[in-house]
Write a protein that holds these residues in place. Structure first.
Motif, PDB file in Angstrom:
ATOM      1  N   ALA A  12      33.325  40.766  34.088  1.00 15.67           N
ATOM      2  CA  ALA A  12      34.790  40.395  33.340  1.00 15.67           C
ATOM      3  C   ALA A  12      35.703  39.735  34.025  1.00 15.67           C
ATOM      4  CB  ALA A  12      35.105  41.959  33.020  1.00 15.67           C
ATOM      5  N   THR A  13      35.519  39.429  35.289  1.00 18.22           N
ATOM      6  CA  THR A  13      36.461  38.627  36.134  1.00 18.22           C
ATOM      7  C   THR A  13      36.393  37.136  35.507  1.00 18.22           C
ATOM      8  OG1 THR A  13      34.945  38.426  37.810  1.00 18.22           O
ATOM      9  CG2 THR A  13      36.481  40.150  37.972  1.00 18.22           C
ATOM     10  N   GLY A  44      33.623  31.719  48.093  1.00 21.88           N
ATOM     11  CA  GLY A  44      34.585  30.962  46.892  1.00 21.88           C
ATOM     12  C   GLY A  44      35.067  31.836  45.873  1.00 21.88           C
ATOM     13  N   SER A  45      34.543  33.184  45.953  1.00 23.21           N
ATOM     14  CA  SER A  45      35.106  34.170  45.022  1.00 23.21           C
ATOM     15  C   SER A  45      36.244  34.736  45.489  1.00 23.21           C
ATOM     16  CB  SER A  45      34.029  35.442  45.030  1.00 23.21           C
ATOM     17  OG  SER A  45      32.792  34.819  44.472  1.00 23.21           O
ATOM     18  N   ASP A  46      37.184  35.426  44.643  1.00 19.85           N
ATOM     19  CA  ASP A  46      38.213  36.244  44.669  1.00 19.85           C
ATOM     20  C   ASP A  46      37.923  37.335  45.694  1.00 19.85           C
ATOM     21  OD1 ASP A  46      40.715  37.485  44.931  1.00 19.85           O
ATOM     22  OD2 ASP A  46      41.564  36.546  43.111  1.00 19.85           O
ATOM     23  N   VAL A  47      38.236  37.271  46.943  1.00 17.55           N
ATOM     24  CA  VAL A  47      37.464  38.536  47.816  1.00 17.55           C
ATOM     25  C   VAL A  47      38.469  39.877  47.411  1.00 17.55           C
ATOM     26  CG1 VAL A  47      37.315  39.258  49.875  1.00 17.55           C
ATOM     27  CG2 VAL A  47      36.656  37.211  49.527  1.00 17.55           C
ATOM     28  N   GLU A  48      39.752  39.497  47.443  1.00 17.20           N
ATOM     29  CA  GLU A  48      40.714  40.675  47.086  1.00 17.20           C
ATOM     30  C   GLU A  48      40.449  41.382  45.729  1.00 17.20           C
ATOM     31  OE1 GLU A  48      42.649  42.027  49.218  1.00 17.20           O
ATOM     32  OE2 GLU A  48      41.978  40.642  50.869  1.00 17.20           O
ATOM     33  N   LEU A  49      40.200  40.393  44.878  1.00 16.83           N
ATOM     34  CA  LEU A  49      39.884  41.029  43.258  1.00 16.83           C
ATOM     35  C   LEU A  49      38.604  41.555  43.371  1.00 16.83           C
ATOM     36  CD1 LEU A  49      40.632  41.212  40.484  1.00 16.83           C
ATOM     37  CD2 LEU A  49      39.210  38.823  40.025  1.00 16.83           C
ATOM     38  N   ALA A  50      37.743  41.070  44.080  1.00 17.20           N
ATOM     39  CA  ALA A  50      36.262  41.757  44.351  1.00 17.20           C
ATOM     40  C   ALA A  50      36.421  43.119  44.870  1.00 17.20           C
ATOM     41  CB  ALA A  50      35.198  40.899  45.080  1.00 17.20           C
ATOM     42  N   LYS A  51      37.176  43.361  46.057  1.00 19.27           N
ATOM     43  CA  LYS A  51      37.483  44.665  46.913  1.00 19.27           C
ATOM     44  C   LYS A  51      38.092  45.722  45.786  1.00 19.27           C
ATOM     45  CE  LYS A  51      39.516  44.185  50.571  1.00 19.27           C
ATOM     46  NZ  LYS A  51      40.375  43.984  51.798  1.00 19.27           N
ATOM     47  N   SER A  52      39.091  45.161  45.021  1.00 14.77           N
ATOM     48  CA  SER A  52      39.522  45.801  44.000  1.00 14.77           C
ATOM     49  C   SER A  52      38.776  46.535  42.806  1.00 14.77           C
ATOM     50  CB  SER A  52      40.905  45.103  43.181  1.00 14.77           C
ATOM     51  OG  SER A  52      41.598  45.797  42.307  1.00 14.77           O
ATOM     52  N   GLU A  53      37.999  45.634  42.450  1.00 18.12           N
ATOM     53  CA  GLU A  53      37.250  46.046  41.169  1.00 18.12           C
ATOM     54  C   GLU A  53      35.881  47.153  41.887  1.00 18.12           C
ATOM     55  OE1 GLU A  53      37.393  45.578  37.872  1.00 18.12           O
ATOM     56  OE2 GLU A  53      39.067  44.119  38.584  1.00 18.12           O
ATOM     57  N   VAL A  54      35.400  46.802  43.015  1.00 15.71           N
ATOM     58  CA  VAL A  54      34.275  47.635  43.406  1.00 15.71           C
ATOM     59  C   VAL A  54      35.071  49.003  43.893  1.00 15.71           C
ATOM     60  CG1 VAL A  54      32.658  48.005  45.424  1.00 15.71           C
ATOM     61  CG2 VAL A  54      32.920  45.826  44.516  1.00 15.71           C
TER      62      VAL A  54
END
Length: 306
Positions: A276-277, A190-200
């Motif tokens: 921070a997300t 349910g998390s924003d996967v694209e945002l997670a990829k970007s942040e990592v």
């Protein structure tokens, strides 16, 4: 004078007994000489291992001298020395094989440059930094054991150089002073996967860019020297779906001496970036949900009295 003459006459009349007597005298003299040498070595050699091996060498020489004496004394045939020399060679090989292998190992390490002081290696199941190499032993500052990651345990290990012939030698720093490492992150469904990829990826570039630039030149030298294909030294992110979460696997290159601190920085900065997300990306955890067992009402039919 008469006593001496009598003894001389007795020896002349009994040649076999005379030969045996002289043989025993020689044996006694050789044993006394060897004992003197062993005591002198024991007193003057400071190192326990050297004392032990030197005494074994003296013992082997003593056996050889006794064999030579016996063969030459009772046969008088110098050609039988071949047998004695063969026995000596076998004795030295068996008794001093570890010493011979250690010396050969030191030459092998020196000329082939298997490792050198300052290298981090793993040999015979022991991992550490090489701090000294001599003709007999490699001395290492041990890493690991009861201490996690790549920290020193505080123990100094002396390892025979013969082990370079008995198994693989893992070198962390020779030619290419970088290693690949990875971290795994469980991301909640349910998390924003694209945002997670970007942040990592952003954190990885920030922390690892220096190692990437340094390793590119080093890897070119490795490709020139060995028959090996080019490798990806930039951080790579792979995603796997599991039953419980979305698994992020970050693979990256790092200086072999900075593996632990680098992993700490990555975890710390990634955690702050995900927090921070504001809930768009959350880390998952293993949970167990207990479900209440429903009540079961079992009715039994009364028995017929008839």
């Amino acid at each position: 004078m008469e006593t001496l003459e009598s003894i001389k006459l007795w020896f002349n009349d009994h040649p076999t007994a005379t030969m045996i007597f002289k043989y025993v005298v020689w044996v006694v003299l050789i044993v006394i000489f060897l004992q003197f040498i062993r005591k002198a070595l024991k007193k003057n050699l400071p190192n326990t291992a050297t004392r032990y091996k030197s005494q074994k060498l003296v013992e082997t020489i003593g056996y050889f001298m006794l064999i030579v004496l016996t063969v030459s004394y009772f046969t008088g045939n110098i050609r039988d020395f071949t047998l004695a020399i063969g026995l000596l060679t076998a004795g030295i090989t068996i008794t001093l094989q570890e010493l011979i292998l250690s010396v050969a190992g030191s030459l092998f390490i020196f000329f082939i440059k298997v490792y050198q002081p300052g290298d981090r290696i793993e040999i015979n199941g022991i991992k550490g930094d090489v701090i000294d190499i001599n003709s007999m032993y490699t001395t290492m500052m041990e890493i690991g054991q009861w201490v996690s990651s790549d920290n020193y345990s505080g123990r100094i290990v002396k390892l025979s150089n013969a082990f370079v012939f008995k198994g693989p030698v893992y070198n962390y720093s020779h030619d290419f002073p970088f290693i690949w490492d990875e971290i795994t992150l469980p991301i909640r469904f349910g998390s924003d996967v694209e945002l997670a990829k970007s942040e990592v990826s952003k954190v990885a570039q920030e922390v690892l860019s220096e190692y990437v630039q340094q390793s590119i030149e080093k890897w070119k030298d490795v490709v020139k020297k060995y028959y090996i294909e080019d490798a990806i030294v930039d951080p790579t992110l792979a995603i796997t779906l599991t039953d419980n979460w979305i698994e992020f696997n970050l693979r990256y290159i790092v200086d072999y001496k900075k593996r632990r601190i680098t992993k700490h920085r990555l975890y710390e900065l990634i955690q702050k970036a995900l927090e921070a997300t504001e809930g768009k990306v959350e880390l998952a955890s293993a949970t167990v949900e207990l479900v209440r067992i429903p009540m079961v009402d079992i009715k039994t039919k009364p028995k017929d009295p008839s």
